[in-house]
Design a protein around this motif. Structure first.
Motif, PDB file in Angstrom:
ATOM      1  N   PRO A  41     -86.299  22.666 -49.282  1.00 53.98           N
ATOM      2  CA  PRO A  41     -87.117  22.278 -50.435  1.00 53.98           C
ATOM      3  C   PRO A  41     -86.445  22.601 -51.761  1.00 53.98           C
ATOM      4  CG  PRO A  41     -87.852  24.393 -49.612  1.00 53.98           C
ATOM      5  CD  PRO A  41     -86.756  23.927 -48.671  1.00 53.98           C
ATOM      6  N   LYS A  43     -87.701  22.637 -56.303  1.00 49.09           N
ATOM      7  CA  LYS A  43     -88.822  22.601 -57.245  1.00 49.09           C
ATOM      8  C   LYS A  43     -88.612  21.571 -58.355  1.00 49.09           C
ATOM      9  CE  LYS A  43     -91.045  26.112 -55.377  1.00 49.09           C
ATOM     10  NZ  LYS A  43     -92.386  25.937 -54.760  1.00 49.09           N
ATOM     11  N   THR A  45     -88.766  18.146 -60.362  1.00 49.09           N
ATOM     12  CA  THR A  45     -89.582  16.930 -60.414  1.00 49.09           C
ATOM     13  C   THR A  45     -88.659  15.766 -60.729  1.00 49.09           C
ATOM     14  OG1 THR A  45     -91.540  18.147 -61.151  1.00 49.09           O
ATOM     15  CG2 THR A  45     -91.507  15.763 -61.538  1.00 49.09           C
ATOM     16  N   GLN A  95     -85.914  18.397 -50.628  1.00 49.27           N
ATOM     17  CA  GLN A  95     -86.462  18.203 -51.975  1.00 49.27           C
ATOM     18  C   GLN A  95     -87.986  18.311 -51.982  1.00 49.27           C
ATOM     19  OE1 GLN A  95     -84.303  14.495 -52.522  1.00 49.27           O
ATOM     20  NE2 GLN A  95     -82.689  15.554 -53.655  1.00 49.27           N
ATOM     21  N   ASN A  96     -88.738  17.277 -52.352  1.00 49.35           N
ATOM     22  CA  ASN A  96     -90.200  17.350 -52.425  1.00 49.35           C
ATOM     23  C   ASN A  96     -90.771  15.937 -52.596  1.00 49.35           C
ATOM     24  OD1 ASN A  96     -90.481  16.842 -55.473  1.00 49.35           O
ATOM     25  ND2 ASN A  96     -89.134  18.630 -55.451  1.00 49.35           N
ATOM     26  N   ASP A 118     -97.002  18.017 -50.429  1.00 45.40           N
ATOM     27  CA  ASP A 118     -95.831  18.871 -50.311  1.00 45.40           C
ATOM     28  C   ASP A 118     -96.173  20.067 -49.434  1.00 45.40           C
ATOM     29  OD1 ASP A 118     -93.431  18.019 -51.407  1.00 45.40           O
ATOM     30  OD2 ASP A 118     -93.993  18.564 -53.451  1.00 45.40           O
ATOM     31  N   TYR A 122     -92.327  23.651 -51.166  1.00 48.10           N
ATOM     32  CA  TYR A 122     -91.801  22.416 -51.743  1.00 48.10           C
ATOM     33  C   TYR A 122     -92.496  22.116 -53.067  1.00 48.10           C
ATOM     34  CZ  TYR A 122     -89.447  21.048 -47.382  1.00 48.10           C
ATOM     35  OH  TYR A 122     -88.621  20.991 -46.292  1.00 48.10           O
ATOM     36  N   GLY A 123     -91.722  21.663 -54.054  1.00 45.92           N
ATOM     37  CA  GLY A 123     -92.314  21.224 -55.308  1.00 45.92           C
ATOM     38  C   GLY A 123     -93.204  22.284 -55.930  1.00 45.92           C
ATOM     39  N   SER A 125     -95.938  23.487 -54.505  1.00 48.42           N
ATOM     40  CA  SER A 125     -96.649  24.241 -53.477  1.00 48.42           C
ATOM     41  C   SER A 125     -96.077  25.651 -53.369  1.00 48.42           C
ATOM     42  CB  SER A 125     -96.545  23.538 -52.119  1.00 48.42           C
ATOM     43  OG  SER A 125     -97.177  22.272 -52.145  1.00 48.42           O
TER      44      SER A 125
END
Length: 299
Positions: A41, A43, A45, A95-96, A118, A122-123, A125
């Motif tokens: 994962p 973070k 965007t 990734q996410n 997610d 991930y992202g 989360s």
């Protein structure tokens, strides 16, 4: 993090976490194995749905063991009475959702709501990912869908790519066996591996430092959630398995093994794109749309 509680659908098994750098990862594998090798994962965007001219809602869900998950709800671009269904999207291991959203961004214009989630770590989360935790997460997502008014009178479908398909198989099989609502009316698996242990052994075989240990290390991966052992329980829900002969990440034979293990009704779509690039080809989109249209009335 709060102590993890047993899932209502899936039996809990405590798994350990491990470091990311290759050297530490290798040491961790040699010392006892690690389910975290399936998760990469970040973070960042990469893109948000509004950049694709899509309406969306940020969704935050609390898991039973104390994590908070982030997802996106993309409403269908149709009047409510013309909505064709809801697609629950489970993405791949890197990734996410912001890097995977293009795989389903075309569905709202076709009359489908999309819910993408997610996994922990991930992202946006919280937490750190492992197999058991991710299974908690995908179940948390479908339970949120079960309570959403938009799913009361329209069919729900599951679309899992790569790792997302591997997580979706045990989820869907238990959901179907226990006759949970809303009913899953169709399952699409795109570039999914046939089992966590099998793909782990293949990847260990490809790295010189772990080649000699591929058999014992693969057995440190829990065997409870192997797709080939659970996919037959999705029946009588229709299942579409998609796999590319040019998939350089998850070899083609994994898709064929899942198809062989699945019970009817089932379909197989052989493609020729790179891994998880199925929906860049309009003809493949049309095949999936046709499957969803037929699946909602098939049982």
């Amino acid at each position: 993090m709060a102590n993890r509680t047993a899932r209502l659908l899936l039996t809990a098994t405590r798994l350990r976490a491990c470091a990311r750098p290759l050297a530490l990862l290798t040491v961790a594998l040699l010392m006892g194995g690690c389910s975290s090798v399936f998760f990469f994962p970040d973070k960042v965007t990469y893109i948000t749905p509004d950049r694709l001219n899509l309406a969306y809602e940020d969704v935050y869900l609390d898991t039973p063991d104390g994590e908070t998950l982030h997802g996106w709800w993309l409403p269908a671009e149709t009047a409510p009475e013309d909505t064709r269904g809801t697609v629950y999207f489970l993405h791949g291991n890197a990734q996410n959702i912001s890097s995977h959203i293009l795989n389903v961004a075309w569905l709202p214009s076709e009359g489908y709501n999309v819910f993408a989630i997610d996994y922990r770590g991930y992202g946006k989360s919280t937490g750190a990912p492992d197999i058991e935790g991710a299974l908690h997460d995908v179940e948390t997502g479908i339970r949120w869908l079960a309570a959403k008014p938009e799913t009361e009178d329209t069919p729900v479908f599951l679309l899992g790519q790569s790792l997302g398909g591997a997580l979706g198989i045990p989820l869907a099989s238990e959901w179907v066996k226990r006759d949970r609502k809303p009913e899953i009316r169709g399952v699409v698996l795109d570039g999914t591996f046939s089992g966590f242990r099998g793909i782990a052994r293949e990847k260990l075989d490809s790295f010189w430092l772990t080649w000699l240990f591929q058999a014992p290390l693969s057995w440190t991966i829990p065997g409870t959630y192997e797709g080939v052992d659970h996919i037959n329980d999705i029946s009588p829900v229709p299942t579409l398995i998609i796999h590319s002969v040019r998939d350089g990440i998850i070899p083609y034979h994994h898709g064929k093994e899942l198809y062989k293990a699945a019970d009817e009704p089932k379909e197989f779509l052989q493609t020729d794109t790179p891994h998880a690039a199925t929906f860049v080809i309009p003809a493949y989109k049309e095949t999936v749309l046709d499957f969803l249209s037929r699946a909602k009335d098939q049982f």
